[in-house]
Design a protein around this motif. Structure first.
Motif, PDB file in Angstrom:
ATOM      1  N   SER A 146       0.828  -1.212   0.000  1.00  0.00           N
ATOM      2  CA  SER A 146       0.000   0.000   0.000  1.00  0.00           C
ATOM      3  C   SER A 146       0.856   1.254   0.000  1.00  0.00           C
ATOM      4  O   SER A 146       0.405   2.320  -0.391  1.00  0.00           O
ATOM      5  CB  SER A 146      -0.909   0.018   1.229  1.00  0.00           C
ATOM      6  N   GLU A 202      -8.657  -7.206  -3.564  1.00  0.00           N
ATOM      7  CA  GLU A 202      -9.696  -6.203  -3.337  1.00  0.00           C
ATOM      8  C   GLU A 202     -10.193  -6.260  -1.894  1.00  0.00           C
ATOM      9  O   GLU A 202     -10.503  -5.209  -1.299  1.00  0.00           O
ATOM     10  CB  GLU A 202     -10.842  -6.389  -4.319  1.00  0.00           C
ATOM     11  N   ASN A 226      -9.681  -2.762  -0.191  1.00  0.00           N
ATOM     12  CA  ASN A 226     -10.899  -2.019   0.129  1.00  0.00           C
ATOM     13  C   ASN A 226     -11.086  -1.877   1.642  1.00  0.00           C
ATOM     14  O   ASN A 226     -11.399  -0.787   2.140  1.00  0.00           O
ATOM     15  CB  ASN A 226     -12.117  -2.699  -0.489  1.00  0.00           C
ATOM     16  N   LYS A 251      -8.574   0.426   3.046  1.00  0.00           N
ATOM     17  CA  LYS A 251      -8.650   1.753   2.422  1.00  0.00           C
ATOM     18  C   LYS A 251      -7.327   2.169   1.754  1.00  0.00           C
ATOM     19  O   LYS A 251      -6.794   3.246   1.981  1.00  0.00           O
ATOM     20  CB  LYS A 251      -9.104   2.806   3.433  1.00  0.00           C
ATOM     21  N   TRP A 252      -6.816   1.261   0.916  1.00  0.00           N
ATOM     22  CA  TRP A 252      -5.658   1.608   0.084  1.00  0.00           C
ATOM     23  C   TRP A 252      -6.098   2.652  -0.944  1.00  0.00           C
ATOM     24  O   TRP A 252      -7.268   2.713  -1.327  1.00  0.00           O
ATOM     25  CB  TRP A 252      -5.149   0.374  -0.650  1.00  0.00           C
ATOM     26  N   ARG A 307      -6.423   2.963  -4.117  1.00  0.00           N
ATOM     27  CA  ARG A 307      -6.405   2.100  -5.296  1.00  0.00           C
ATOM     28  C   ARG A 307      -6.260   2.889  -6.593  1.00  0.00           C
ATOM     29  O   ARG A 307      -5.616   2.436  -7.538  1.00  0.00           O
ATOM     30  CB  ARG A 307      -7.667   1.228  -5.335  1.00  0.00           C
TER      31      ARG A 307
END
Length: 311
Positions: free
Chosen positions: A191, A291, A295, A298-299, A301
Protein backbone atom coordinates in the motif's frame (compact mmCIF):
# COMPACT_ATOMS: atom_id res chain seq x y z
CA UNK A 1 -3.37 -35.28 -27.90
CA UNK A 2 -6.86 -34.99 -26.41
CA UNK A 3 -8.04 -31.93 -24.53
CA UNK A 4 -7.81 -33.86 -21.25
CA UNK A 5 -4.26 -34.97 -22.03
CA UNK A 6 -3.29 -31.44 -23.00
CA UNK A 7 -4.74 -30.12 -19.72
CA UNK A 8 -2.72 -32.68 -17.76
CA UNK A 9 0.48 -31.55 -19.48
CA UNK A 10 -0.14 -27.87 -18.82
CA UNK A 11 -1.73 -28.14 -15.35
CA UNK A 12 -0.54 -31.55 -14.08
CA UNK A 13 -1.96 -33.28 -11.02
CA UNK A 14 0.30 -32.88 -8.00
CA UNK A 15 -1.15 -34.83 -5.04
CA UNK A 16 1.13 -34.18 -2.09
CA UNK A 17 0.83 -37.73 -0.78
CA UNK A 18 2.38 -39.03 -4.02
CA UNK A 19 5.59 -37.02 -3.73
CA UNK A 20 5.78 -35.91 -0.08
CA UNK A 21 9.27 -37.33 0.47
CA UNK A 22 10.59 -35.86 -2.79
CA UNK A 23 9.02 -32.51 -1.89
CA UNK A 24 10.82 -32.51 1.47
CA UNK A 25 14.17 -33.35 -0.16
CA UNK A 26 13.76 -30.73 -2.89
CA UNK A 27 12.81 -28.19 -0.25
CA UNK A 28 16.18 -28.69 1.45
CA UNK A 29 18.05 -28.57 -1.87
CA UNK A 30 16.43 -25.23 -2.75
CA UNK A 31 17.32 -23.91 0.71
CA UNK A 32 20.99 -24.73 0.13
CA UNK A 33 20.98 -22.95 -3.23
CA UNK A 34 19.00 -20.02 -1.86
CA UNK A 35 21.38 -19.62 1.07
CA UNK A 36 24.30 -19.44 -1.37
CA UNK A 37 22.58 -16.48 -3.03
CA UNK A 38 21.85 -15.00 0.41
CA UNK A 39 25.49 -15.28 1.52
CA UNK A 40 26.84 -13.50 -1.57
CA UNK A 41 24.21 -10.82 -2.25
CA UNK A 42 23.60 -7.37 -0.78
CA UNK A 43 20.47 -7.22 1.36
CA UNK A 44 17.42 -6.00 -0.53
CA UNK A 45 14.17 -4.92 1.12
CA UNK A 46 11.87 -7.70 2.33
CA UNK A 47 14.53 -10.37 1.60
CA UNK A 48 14.00 -10.06 -2.15
CA UNK A 49 17.72 -10.84 -2.59
CA UNK A 50 17.34 -14.47 -1.46
CA UNK A 51 14.60 -15.77 -3.75
CA UNK A 52 14.76 -17.96 -6.86
CA UNK A 53 12.99 -17.41 -10.18
CA UNK A 54 11.05 -19.70 -12.51
CA UNK A 55 12.73 -20.44 -15.86
CA UNK A 56 11.76 -22.37 -18.98
CA UNK A 57 13.40 -25.48 -17.51
CA UNK A 58 13.38 -24.99 -13.74
CA UNK A 59 14.49 -22.45 -11.13
CA UNK A 60 17.45 -20.07 -11.09
CA UNK A 61 19.27 -17.81 -8.67
CA UNK A 62 19.97 -15.20 -11.38
CA UNK A 63 23.58 -13.85 -11.39
CA UNK A 64 25.29 -13.94 -7.99
CA UNK A 65 28.36 -11.75 -7.34
CA UNK A 66 31.67 -13.33 -6.28
CA UNK A 67 34.31 -10.62 -6.26
CA UNK A 68 34.45 -9.24 -9.81
CA UNK A 69 32.95 -12.45 -11.22
CA UNK A 70 29.37 -13.64 -11.18
CA UNK A 71 27.86 -17.08 -11.22
CA UNK A 72 24.40 -18.58 -11.55
CA UNK A 73 22.95 -21.78 -10.12
CA UNK A 74 19.99 -23.32 -11.91
CA UNK A 75 17.77 -26.33 -11.33
CA UNK A 76 16.89 -27.97 -14.66
CA UNK A 77 13.90 -30.26 -14.19
CA UNK A 78 13.91 -31.26 -17.86
CA UNK A 79 17.54 -32.42 -18.13
CA UNK A 80 17.39 -33.31 -14.40
CA UNK A 81 20.58 -31.57 -13.39
CA UNK A 82 21.77 -28.61 -11.35
CA UNK A 83 24.14 -26.36 -13.27
CA UNK A 84 26.62 -23.77 -12.03
CA UNK A 85 27.72 -21.28 -14.68
CA UNK A 86 30.39 -18.64 -14.10
CA UNK A 87 30.90 -15.37 -15.97
CA UNK A 88 34.40 -16.45 -17.02
CA UNK A 89 33.04 -19.50 -18.84
CA UNK A 90 33.38 -22.02 -16.02
CA UNK A 91 30.60 -24.58 -15.89
CA UNK A 92 29.80 -27.64 -13.79
CA UNK A 93 26.81 -29.82 -13.00
CA UNK A 94 25.32 -31.95 -10.25
CA UNK A 95 22.84 -34.65 -11.35
CA UNK A 96 19.36 -34.42 -9.83
CA UNK A 97 18.83 -37.96 -8.64
CA UNK A 98 18.03 -39.80 -5.41
CA UNK A 99 20.68 -38.64 -2.93
CA UNK A 100 20.71 -37.37 0.62
CA UNK A 101 20.69 -33.67 1.42
CA UNK A 102 24.17 -34.15 2.88
CA UNK A 103 25.43 -35.66 -0.40
CA UNK A 104 23.84 -32.86 -2.47
CA UNK A 105 25.35 -30.23 -0.16
CA UNK A 106 28.80 -31.79 -0.38
CA UNK A 107 28.69 -32.17 -4.18
CA UNK A 108 27.51 -28.60 -4.76
CA UNK A 109 30.12 -27.12 -2.45
CA UNK A 110 32.84 -29.16 -4.17
CA UNK A 111 31.64 -27.89 -7.55
CA UNK A 112 31.75 -24.28 -6.39
CA UNK A 113 35.25 -24.71 -5.00
CA UNK A 114 36.44 -26.36 -8.23
CA UNK A 115 35.28 -23.29 -10.13
CA UNK A 116 37.10 -20.94 -7.76
CA UNK A 117 33.80 -19.86 -6.20
CA UNK A 118 33.97 -21.00 -2.57
CA UNK A 119 30.96 -19.97 -0.49
CA UNK A 120 30.16 -20.42 3.20
CA UNK A 121 26.51 -20.55 4.25
CA UNK A 122 24.55 -20.90 7.48
CA UNK A 123 24.26 -24.67 7.48
CA UNK A 124 20.87 -25.19 9.11
CA UNK A 125 17.44 -24.98 7.40
CA UNK A 126 15.05 -22.11 8.15
CA UNK A 127 11.28 -22.08 8.65
CA UNK A 128 11.06 -25.80 9.46
CA UNK A 129 10.60 -27.54 12.78
CA UNK A 130 13.45 -29.74 14.05
CA UNK A 131 15.94 -28.69 11.35
CA UNK A 132 18.79 -31.05 10.49
CA UNK A 133 22.07 -29.38 9.45
CA UNK A 134 22.55 -29.83 5.70
CA UNK A 135 25.88 -31.64 6.02
CA UNK A 136 24.32 -34.16 8.44
CA UNK A 137 20.98 -34.75 6.75
CA UNK A 138 20.84 -38.37 5.61
CA UNK A 139 17.08 -38.52 6.27
CA UNK A 140 15.83 -36.63 3.21
CA UNK A 141 17.04 -38.52 0.15
CA UNK A 142 13.98 -39.28 -2.04
CA UNK A 143 13.82 -37.80 -5.54
CA UNK A 144 11.10 -38.68 -8.05
CA UNK A 145 12.02 -37.06 -11.36
CA UNK A 146 8.45 -37.11 -12.66
CA UNK A 147 6.98 -35.29 -9.68
CA UNK A 148 9.81 -32.76 -9.54
CA UNK A 149 9.05 -32.04 -13.19
CA UNK A 150 5.32 -31.75 -12.47
CA UNK A 151 6.02 -29.30 -9.65
CA UNK A 152 8.08 -27.15 -12.00
CA UNK A 153 5.32 -27.24 -14.63
CA UNK A 154 2.83 -25.98 -12.05
CA UNK A 155 5.26 -23.20 -11.16
CA UNK A 156 5.56 -22.25 -14.84
CA UNK A 157 1.80 -21.73 -15.13
CA UNK A 158 1.47 -19.99 -11.76
CA UNK A 159 4.39 -17.71 -12.62
CA UNK A 160 2.85 -16.84 -15.98
CA UNK A 161 -0.59 -15.97 -14.57
CA UNK A 162 0.71 -14.12 -11.51
CA UNK A 163 2.90 -11.96 -13.74
CA UNK A 164 -0.24 -10.94 -15.60
CA UNK A 165 -1.83 -10.07 -12.25
CA UNK A 166 1.28 -8.15 -11.19
CA UNK A 167 1.14 -6.00 -14.33
CA UNK A 168 -2.13 -4.44 -13.14
CA UNK A 169 -0.35 -2.71 -10.24
CA UNK A 170 1.86 0.38 -10.50
CA UNK A 171 2.62 0.78 -6.79
CA UNK A 172 5.50 -0.97 -5.06
CA UNK A 173 5.30 -4.67 -5.88
CA UNK A 174 7.65 -7.61 -5.55
CA UNK A 175 8.73 -9.76 -8.47
CA UNK A 176 6.96 -13.09 -8.87
CA UNK A 177 9.56 -15.15 -7.06
CA UNK A 178 10.16 -18.45 -5.28
CA UNK A 179 10.90 -18.27 -1.57
CA UNK A 180 12.68 -21.39 -0.38
CA UNK A 181 11.68 -21.01 3.26
CA UNK A 182 8.11 -22.31 2.97
CA UNK A 183 8.67 -22.99 -0.01
CA UNK A 184 6.24 -20.99 -2.15
CA UNK A 185 5.92 -18.88 -5.29
CA UNK A 186 4.59 -15.44 -4.43
CA UNK A 187 3.92 -11.89 -5.54
CA UNK A 188 3.30 -9.13 -2.99
CA UNK A 189 1.70 -5.72 -3.41
CA UNK A 190 2.33 -2.84 -1.00
CA UNK A 191 0.00 0.00 0.00
CA UNK A 192 2.95 2.30 0.71
CA UNK A 193 2.02 2.70 4.38
CA UNK A 194 4.01 1.37 7.36
CA UNK A 195 2.59 -1.64 9.18
CA UNK A 196 2.53 -2.51 12.89
CA UNK A 197 5.55 -4.48 14.05
CA UNK A 198 5.22 -8.12 13.05
CA UNK A 199 5.05 -10.48 16.06
CA UNK A 200 7.66 -12.83 14.59
CA UNK A 201 7.61 -16.39 15.82
CA UNK A 202 8.30 -18.11 12.48
CA UNK A 203 10.10 -21.40 13.24
CA UNK A 204 13.88 -21.06 12.93
CA UNK A 205 13.72 -17.59 11.38
CA UNK A 206 15.07 -14.54 13.22
CA UNK A 207 12.23 -12.20 14.22
CA UNK A 208 14.17 -9.27 12.74
CA UNK A 209 13.87 -10.88 9.30
CA UNK A 210 10.11 -11.34 9.56
CA UNK A 211 9.69 -7.82 10.90
CA UNK A 212 11.64 -6.28 8.03
CA UNK A 213 9.68 -8.39 5.53
CA UNK A 214 6.40 -7.05 6.92
CA UNK A 215 7.49 -3.51 7.70
CA UNK A 216 4.77 -2.14 5.39
CA UNK A 217 1.18 -3.10 4.60
CA UNK A 218 0.94 -5.94 2.08
CA UNK A 219 -1.44 -8.06 0.08
CA UNK A 220 0.22 -11.26 -1.09
CA UNK A 221 -0.84 -14.19 -3.28
CA UNK A 222 1.05 -17.32 -4.20
CA UNK A 223 1.29 -21.07 -4.69
CA UNK A 224 2.35 -23.71 -2.17
CA UNK A 225 2.72 -27.50 -2.55
CA UNK A 226 0.92 -28.02 0.76
CA UNK A 227 1.47 -29.43 4.22
CA UNK A 228 0.10 -29.36 7.74
CA UNK A 229 -3.45 -28.02 7.95
CA UNK A 230 -3.61 -27.71 4.12
CA UNK A 231 -2.25 -31.11 3.10
CA UNK A 232 -2.64 -30.56 -0.63
CA UNK A 233 -1.31 -28.07 -3.21
CA UNK A 234 -3.06 -24.72 -3.07
CA UNK A 235 -2.99 -21.08 -3.96
CA UNK A 236 -3.12 -18.76 -0.95
CA UNK A 237 -3.61 -15.07 -0.24
CA UNK A 238 -3.26 -12.98 2.88
CA UNK A 239 -2.99 -9.40 4.08
CA UNK A 240 -0.71 -7.97 6.74
CA UNK A 241 -2.01 -6.47 8.89
CA UNK A 242 -5.29 -8.29 8.32
CA UNK A 243 -8.07 -5.66 8.19
CA UNK A 244 -11.33 -6.09 10.08
CA UNK A 245 -13.83 -8.14 8.07
CA UNK A 246 -11.17 -9.72 5.84
CA UNK A 247 -12.19 -13.33 6.52
CA UNK A 248 -15.80 -12.65 5.47
CA UNK A 249 -15.02 -10.64 2.32
CA UNK A 250 -16.53 -11.67 -1.05
CA UNK A 251 -14.33 -14.27 -2.71
CA UNK A 252 -13.94 -15.88 -6.14
CA UNK A 253 -13.97 -18.49 -7.63
CA UNK A 254 -16.10 -21.24 -6.11
CA UNK A 255 -14.00 -23.51 -3.92
CA UNK A 256 -11.96 -20.72 -2.34
CA UNK A 257 -12.27 -20.28 1.42
CA UNK A 258 -10.70 -18.64 4.46
CA UNK A 259 -8.53 -20.93 6.59
CA UNK A 260 -8.82 -20.10 10.28
CA UNK A 261 -5.71 -22.24 10.88
CA UNK A 262 -3.49 -20.25 8.53
CA UNK A 263 -5.34 -16.91 8.62
CA UNK A 264 -5.22 -16.96 4.81
CA UNK A 265 -7.55 -17.44 1.88
CA UNK A 266 -7.02 -20.82 0.22
CA UNK A 267 -7.90 -22.02 -3.28
CA UNK A 268 -7.10 -25.71 -3.84
CA UNK A 269 -4.86 -26.22 -6.84
CA UNK A 270 -7.22 -28.89 -8.18
CA UNK A 271 -10.02 -26.28 -8.31
CA UNK A 272 -7.83 -24.23 -10.65
CA UNK A 273 -6.46 -26.99 -12.88
CA UNK A 274 -9.93 -28.52 -13.44
CA UNK A 275 -11.70 -25.18 -14.01
CA UNK A 276 -13.01 -24.40 -17.53
CA UNK A 277 -10.37 -21.64 -17.65
CA UNK A 278 -7.59 -22.15 -15.09
CA UNK A 279 -6.15 -18.71 -15.90
CA UNK A 280 -9.45 -16.99 -15.19
CA UNK A 281 -9.95 -18.94 -11.97
CA UNK A 282 -6.53 -17.99 -10.62
CA UNK A 283 -6.86 -14.36 -11.70
CA UNK A 284 -10.28 -14.14 -10.02
CA UNK A 285 -8.78 -15.46 -6.78
CA UNK A 286 -5.84 -13.05 -6.93
CA UNK A 287 -8.05 -10.07 -7.74
CA UNK A 288 -10.82 -10.78 -5.22
CA UNK A 289 -8.43 -11.37 -2.34
CA UNK A 290 -6.47 -8.23 -3.20
CA UNK A 291 -9.70 -6.20 -3.34
CA UNK A 292 -10.66 -7.58 0.07
CA UNK A 293 -7.38 -6.31 1.51
CA UNK A 294 -7.27 -3.02 -0.37
CA UNK A 295 -10.90 -2.02 0.13
CA UNK A 296 -11.13 -2.92 3.81
CA UNK A 297 -7.79 -1.25 4.62
CA UNK A 298 -8.65 1.75 2.42
CA UNK A 299 -5.66 1.61 0.08
CA UNK A 300 -5.45 4.43 -2.46
CA UNK A 301 -6.40 2.10 -5.30
CA UNK A 302 -6.73 4.89 -7.87
CA UNK A 303 -3.07 5.74 -7.44
CA UNK A 304 -1.84 2.14 -7.31
CA UNK A 305 -3.60 0.35 -10.15
CA UNK A 306 -3.93 0.44 -13.92
CA UNK A 307 -5.84 -1.54 -16.49
CA UNK A 308 -4.16 -4.33 -18.41
CA UNK A 309 -2.40 -3.55 -21.65
CA UNK A 310 0.16 -1.01 -22.79
CA UNK A 311 0.07 2.31 -20.89
Amino acid sequence: MSAAESREVIWPSLPLEAWRDTCATLHMWTQIVGKIRLAQTMWTNHSWHVSLYVTTTGLTTSPIPHGTRTFEIAFDFVAQELTVTASDGGRARVPLEPQSVAAFYRRLMEVLTSLGLPVTIYGKPNEVADPIPFDQDEVHRAYDRDYANRFWRVLVQADRVLKRFRARFIGKCSPVHFFWGAPDLAVTRFSGRPAPQHPGGVPNLPDRVAREAYSHEVSSVGFWAGGGAIDYPAFYAYAYPEPSGFAAAPLSPAGAFYSTDLKEFILPYDAVRTAPSPDDALLAFAQSTYEAAANLAKWDRGALERSEGPP
